[in-house]
Design an enzyme around this catalytic site. Structure first.
Site, PDB file in Angstrom:
ATOM      1  N   ASP A 113      -0.032   5.050   0.961  1.00 27.64           N
ATOM      2  CA  ASP A 113      -0.199   6.030   2.043  1.00 27.64           C
ATOM      3  C   ASP A 113      -0.220   5.331   3.405  1.00 27.64           C
ATOM      4  OD1 ASP A 113      -0.385   7.985   0.062  1.00 27.64           O
ATOM      5  OD2 ASP A 113      -2.566   7.818  -0.045  1.00 27.64           O
ATOM      6  N   THR A 124      -2.541   1.246  -4.677  1.00 28.94           N
ATOM      7  CA  THR A 124      -2.985   2.356  -3.838  1.00 28.94           C
ATOM      8  C   THR A 124      -4.357   2.882  -4.254  1.00 28.94           C
ATOM      9  OG1 THR A 124      -2.381   4.586  -3.070  1.00 28.94           O
ATOM     10  CG2 THR A 124      -1.579   3.960  -5.248  1.00 28.94           C
ATOM     11  N   ASP A 168       0.871  -1.165   0.000  1.00 31.35           N
ATOM     12  CA  ASP A 168       0.000   0.000   0.000  1.00 31.35           C
ATOM     13  C   ASP A 168       0.921   1.232   0.000  1.00 31.35           C
ATOM     14  OD1 ASP A 168      -2.292   1.675   0.449  1.00 31.35           O
ATOM     15  OD2 ASP A 168      -1.748   1.722   2.573  1.00 31.35           O
ATOM     16  N   GLN A 224      -6.804   5.771  -4.599  1.00 29.29           N
ATOM     17  CA  GLN A 224      -6.652   7.228  -4.712  1.00 29.29           C
ATOM     18  C   GLN A 224      -7.999   7.854  -5.072  1.00 29.29           C
ATOM     19  OE1 GLN A 224      -4.068   9.014  -3.786  1.00 29.29           O
ATOM     20  NE2 GLN A 224      -2.845   7.215  -3.238  1.00 29.29           N
ATOM     21  N   SER A 225      -8.963   7.696  -4.168  1.00 31.22           N
ATOM     22  CA  SER A 225     -10.298   8.223  -4.440  1.00 31.22           C
ATOM     23  C   SER A 225     -10.327   9.744  -4.447  1.00 31.22           C
ATOM     24  CB  SER A 225     -11.296   7.697  -3.402  1.00 31.22           C
ATOM     25  OG  SER A 225     -11.042   8.268  -2.129  1.00 31.22           O
ATOM     26  N   TYR A 247      -6.274  13.610   2.773  1.00 24.89           N
ATOM     27  CA  TYR A 247      -5.767  13.167   1.467  1.00 24.89           C
ATOM     28  C   TYR A 247      -4.399  13.800   1.181  1.00 24.89           C
ATOM     29  CZ  TYR A 247     -10.435  11.310   0.874  1.00 24.89           C
ATOM     30  OH  TYR A 247     -11.595  10.614   1.065  1.00 24.89           O
ATOM     31  N   ARG A 288     -10.900  -0.859  -6.410  1.00 23.59           N
ATOM     32  CA  ARG A 288     -10.762  -0.232  -5.088  1.00 23.59           C
ATOM     33  C   ARG A 288     -10.674  -1.284  -3.986  1.00 23.59           C
ATOM     34  NH1 ARG A 288     -11.571   4.491  -2.122  1.00 23.59           N
ATOM     35  NH2 ARG A 288     -12.811   4.222  -0.245  1.00 23.59           N
ATOM     36  N   ASP A 344      -1.603  -0.640   5.949  1.00 27.28           N
ATOM     37  CA  ASP A 344      -1.909  -0.080   7.276  1.00 27.28           C
ATOM     38  C   ASP A 344      -3.415  -0.105   7.554  1.00 27.28           C
ATOM     39  OD1 ASP A 344      -2.411   1.966   5.350  1.00 27.28           O
ATOM     40  OD2 ASP A 344      -2.204   3.509   6.889  1.00 27.28           O
TER      41      ASP A 344
HETATM   42 MG   LIG Z   1      -2.787   3.160   3.630  1.00 24.49          MG
HETATM   43 ZN   LIG Z   2     -11.187   1.577  -8.956  1.00 20.52          ZN
END
Ligand SMILES: [Mg+2]
Ligand SMILES: [Zn+2]
Length: 185
Positions: free
Chosen positions: A13, A54, A11, A56-57, A23, A104, A131
């Site tokens: 972040d 990752t 992952d 990233q919404s 964010y 996602r 995490d």
């Molecule tokens: Mg994370």
């Molecule tokens: Zn997606």
């Protein structure tokens, strides 16, 4: 050919860089953990392939665009290459929670994308480091060995004590890499 046990999926972040509840919206806000960057180099030297998956919404939410995300990933790539390391593939999901995409996390779509990109028949035995619970769930859905780090949201994930039955816990990515490379030696 790469064997699944020699693939580590990270992952981003909270694992590679500091997380933010607001964010990571700009290159300035993307602040890596130096120990994580060097840990990626050590993984490579120990014969592991490293990929990133990752969510990233923030892109779907309009907080930043794909060019900004690419700038962060260019910096990540450059820092890792400065350490003699290499990231084989960075998969990201730009969608929001209501977009019904397959990528996602906790869905495993990005992991399957990595599998396809690297020409692996299976991810059974690969390592998924995150995490958040959804990182581990995405990994477990495709047979990865789940690793929870306490950086980022990890301490909070540990405190909830839900869904961690199969997970090994480490303080941070560097501690996991020490353990993994010790195992492999
Ligand atoms: Mg994370
Ligand atoms: Zn997606």
């Amino acid at each position: 050919m790469l064997s699944a046990e020699k693939l580590v999926i990270l992952d981003r972040d909270g694992v590679i860089n500091h997380d933010s509840d607001h964010y990571i919206k700009s290159l300035d806000e993307w602040v890596p953990y130096p120990t994580s960057i060097s840990a990626i180099g050590r993984l490579n030297r120990a014969g592991f392939t490293v990929a990133v998956a990752t969510n990233q919404s923030g892109i779907a939410r309009g907080y930043y665009d794909e060019a900004t995300l690419q700038a962060m990933h260019d910096r990540l790539t450059a820092l890792v290459e400065d350490q003699g390391g290499h990231i084989a593939h960075i998969a990201y999901c730009p969608h929001g929670p209501d977009d019904n995409c397959q990528c996602r996390k906790p869905l495993p779509g990005m992991l399957l994308q990595i599998q396809q990109q690297l020409g692996l028949e299976s991810l059974a035995g690969s390592w998924m480091v995150g995490d958040s619970l959804r990182d581990l769930q995405a990994g477990e859905a495709v047979g990865c060995q789940p690793i929870l780090v306490r950086t980022g949201k990890g301490a909070g994930t540990e405190a909830k004590q839900v869904g961690l039955e199969k997970a090994r816990l480490f303080d941070d990515l560097a501690e996991f890499v020490n353990w993994l490379c010790g195992e492999a030696a």
